[in-house]
Structure formats: C-alpha cells, structure tokens
Design an enzyme around this catalytic site. Sequence first.
Site, PDB file in Angstrom:
ATOM      1  N   LYS A  74       0.845  -1.203   0.000  1.00  0.00           N
ATOM      2  CA  LYS A  74       0.000   0.000   0.000  1.00  0.00           C
ATOM      3  C   LYS A  74       0.877   1.247   0.000  1.00  0.00           C
ATOM      4  O   LYS A  74       2.095   1.180   0.180  1.00  0.00           O
ATOM      5  CB  LYS A  74      -0.920   0.010   1.229  1.00  0.00           C
ATOM      6  CG  LYS A  74      -0.165   0.066   2.558  1.00  0.00           C
ATOM      7  CD  LYS A  74      -1.128  -0.005   3.744  1.00  0.00           C
ATOM      8  CE  LYS A  74      -0.350   0.025   5.063  1.00  0.00           C
ATOM      9  NZ  LYS A  74      -1.236  -0.081   6.231  1.00  0.00           N
ATOM     10  N   GLY A  75       0.232   2.393  -0.188  1.00  0.00           N
ATOM     11  CA  GLY A  75       0.901   3.679  -0.044  1.00  0.00           C
ATOM     12  C   GLY A  75       2.082   3.890  -0.965  1.00  0.00           C
ATOM     13  O   GLY A  75       2.075   3.487  -2.133  1.00  0.00           O
ATOM     14  N   ARG A 133       4.013  -7.868   5.037  1.00  0.00           N
ATOM     15  CA  ARG A 133       3.841  -8.730   6.205  1.00  0.00           C
ATOM     16  C   ARG A 133       2.650  -9.663   6.021  1.00  0.00           C
ATOM     17  O   ARG A 133       2.688 -10.816   6.425  1.00  0.00           O
ATOM     18  CB  ARG A 133       3.611  -7.876   7.460  1.00  0.00           C
ATOM     19  CG  ARG A 133       4.845  -7.226   8.013  1.00  0.00           C
ATOM     20  CD  ARG A 133       4.528  -6.425   9.252  1.00  0.00           C
ATOM     21  NE  ARG A 133       3.558  -5.358   8.989  1.00  0.00           N
ATOM     22  CZ  ARG A 133       3.105  -4.514   9.904  1.00  0.00           C
ATOM     23  NH1 ARG A 133       3.503  -4.632  11.155  1.00  0.00           N
ATOM     24  NH2 ARG A 133       2.250  -3.565   9.579  1.00  0.00           N
ATOM     25  N   TYR A 140       9.708   8.444  15.974  1.00  0.00           N
ATOM     26  CA  TYR A 140       9.756   8.450  14.508  1.00  0.00           C
ATOM     27  C   TYR A 140      10.893   9.314  13.963  1.00  0.00           C
ATOM     28  O   TYR A 140      11.699   8.844  13.161  1.00  0.00           O
ATOM     29  CB  TYR A 140       8.419   8.934  13.951  1.00  0.00           C
ATOM     30  CG  TYR A 140       8.395   8.992  12.438  1.00  0.00           C
ATOM     31  CD1 TYR A 140       8.226   7.831  11.685  1.00  0.00           C
ATOM     32  CD2 TYR A 140       8.559  10.197  11.759  1.00  0.00           C
ATOM     33  CE1 TYR A 140       8.216   7.866  10.295  1.00  0.00           C
ATOM     34  CE2 TYR A 140       8.547  10.247  10.376  1.00  0.00           C
ATOM     35  CZ  TYR A 140       8.384   9.085   9.660  1.00  0.00           C
ATOM     36  OH  TYR A 140       8.388   9.129   8.275  1.00  0.00           O
ATOM     37  N   LYS A 172      14.383   8.109  11.780  1.00  0.00           N
ATOM     38  CA  LYS A 172      14.738   8.472  10.409  1.00  0.00           C
ATOM     39  C   LYS A 172      16.111   9.141  10.358  1.00  0.00           C
ATOM     40  O   LYS A 172      16.856   8.961   9.385  1.00  0.00           O
ATOM     41  CB  LYS A 172      13.662   9.385   9.807  1.00  0.00           C
ATOM     42  CG  LYS A 172      12.332   8.661   9.570  1.00  0.00           C
ATOM     43  CD  LYS A 172      12.483   7.437   8.663  1.00  0.00           C
ATOM     44  CE  LYS A 172      11.146   6.817   8.308  1.00  0.00           C
ATOM     45  NZ  LYS A 172      11.291   5.629   7.421  1.00  0.00           N
ATOM     46  N   THR A 187      -1.156   9.178   2.883  1.00  0.00           N
ATOM     47  CA  THR A 187      -1.136   7.739   3.161  1.00  0.00           C
ATOM     48  C   THR A 187      -1.925   7.447   4.432  1.00  0.00           C
ATOM     49  O   THR A 187      -2.295   8.352   5.178  1.00  0.00           O
ATOM     50  CB  THR A 187       0.310   7.213   3.366  1.00  0.00           C
ATOM     51  OG1 THR A 187       0.863   7.830   4.542  1.00  0.00           O
ATOM     52  CG2 THR A 187       1.187   7.512   2.164  1.00  0.00           C
ATOM     53  N   ASN A 215      -0.584   8.848   7.958  1.00  0.00           N
ATOM     54  CA  ASN A 215      -0.890  10.197   8.455  1.00  0.00           C
ATOM     55  C   ASN A 215      -2.382  10.522   8.336  1.00  0.00           C
ATOM     56  O   ASN A 215      -2.776  11.690   8.297  1.00  0.00           O
ATOM     57  CB  ASN A 215      -0.041  11.265   7.741  1.00  0.00           C
ATOM     58  CG  ASN A 215      -0.230  11.258   6.228  1.00  0.00           C
ATOM     59  OD1 ASN A 215      -1.338  11.150   5.725  1.00  0.00           O
ATOM     60  ND2 ASN A 215       0.870  11.376   5.501  1.00  0.00           N
TER      61      ASN A 215
END
Length: 255
Positions: A18-19, A40, A178, A182, A213, A216
């Site tokens: 997805k996304g 997954r 998060y 990153k 997405t 968010n």
Amino acid sequence: MNEHTTQRKVALVTGANKGIGRAIAEQLAALGMTVLVGARDPRRGEEAAAAVRAAGGDAHALALDVTAPATVREAARLVEERFGHLDVLVNNAGITGSGQVAPQDAVDQIPSSVDLDMVRAVFETNVFGVIAVINAMLPLLRRSPAARIVNVSSHAGSLTLTSDPDGPFAALLPSAAYTPSKATLNALTVQYANELRKDGILVNAAAPGFVNTESNNHTGHLTPAQGAAVVVRLATLGADGPTAGFFSEDGPLPW
C-alpha cells in the site's frame, strides 16, 4: 529460472502492499523490472502484486516482516532460489509508532513523556529491520552488475531542518521515536554506502515528502506516485550516480 526472469532486473520493495511502497513497485514494474512486493500480510501482498500484473507489470508477492528474522531469511532464500540475484532493494517498510496520526500531531512521541516500548518498536522496524534486510539480501545484490539500495527516510530525519526554530518544521511536535529513527536511518545509509562504494553498490536515502497515506490519516498533499518518484530515480541511477546522499524530488537535502 527461465529466460524471462534472468533478462529482467529484479527489485524488492519492502512494505509494498500500500501507499508509497505500492507506488514504487508500480513504477519500477512499469520500467520493466520484475518487482517483488514485500508485505507482512501475504494476502495483501498478493493483491498488490496482482494489481501490478493487471497493469502489465511483472510482480510477485513476497512474505516479509522486517522485524521477524525467520521471514527475512526465508525471503532471501526464495529470491535466491527463483532469481539468483537482486538488482534493487528499496527499504520502504516503516511505522510512525502513533498509528494513523500525522507526525505533527503525535503527542505520544513528546520526548519527556514517551513510552520507551514505543520507541523500541519504531526502531525495530525503521532501523533494525533495515539492517536485517540489507544484510540478508547483500549476497544477492553483490551478484548484480549495478546494485542499488534506497532507504525511504523523511524530511523529519534532517537534523538541520528540524533544529531550525524559524524553519518549516518548527511547528512539528518534538518526537522521540519516529523522527530520531529516520535520522538514524540516514546515518546508517552513509555507513552502508561507505562500505559498499568499492563494490559499485550505490546506497542513498530518499525523502518522499508529505504524502497522502494511511500513516498520516490521509492528510498529506502529495500522491503516493509523486512521493515514489525520487525513490525510483535513486533506484535506477547510472554508474556515475551519487552514493551516501539524502534526496527529495527537489534535490539534495541537508543532513
């Protein structure tokens, strides 16, 4: 292996059901690559791969949970068995830690009150999972004449941008999970690039931008296809392309 598989470049995209990951898979397939849709959930991975095939691409689902070493090893074994090599690895699988909450709204990541278990979970996927997948796939990447590794990062991973009190990211809530994950991924990108430079394997980090997405809650202003563009560009660099870099669609980003 049949002739069909040996002539095409083979790309693996993690978190590709997805996304942004799915858009990356679609675009790499449109360029003529065989794309392995890492997911997954095998059912969701197969649905995404089937959609890519329906659009004329060559895609196959690959069960892969980057936090589960056994599935990472099994995925590498299956790629070895079916294709014998890997040309492109896109480490896209990632989590925010806060579910469907935009980064600027994630009050549960404020450093002074963050739950350490959440920080560990975010790093498990966004950092340790990347190390696990790269190391498992590296023997296969070394068999490619021009292997490329792209780690999907974020503008939030830039210490320069996030430390500027007058910059565009000043409005973001401080994050102990998060955002540091990153920044760590960016540092890791440089270290892999330094190790693999002599082998001609180019390793870069990409910031897709604020993409609409699930992660968010669909508040982003870019489409997944727009966010995927910089990743695909880095996945298809020529021999004279950069390595150890951090890029958005607009060009190099500060660390």
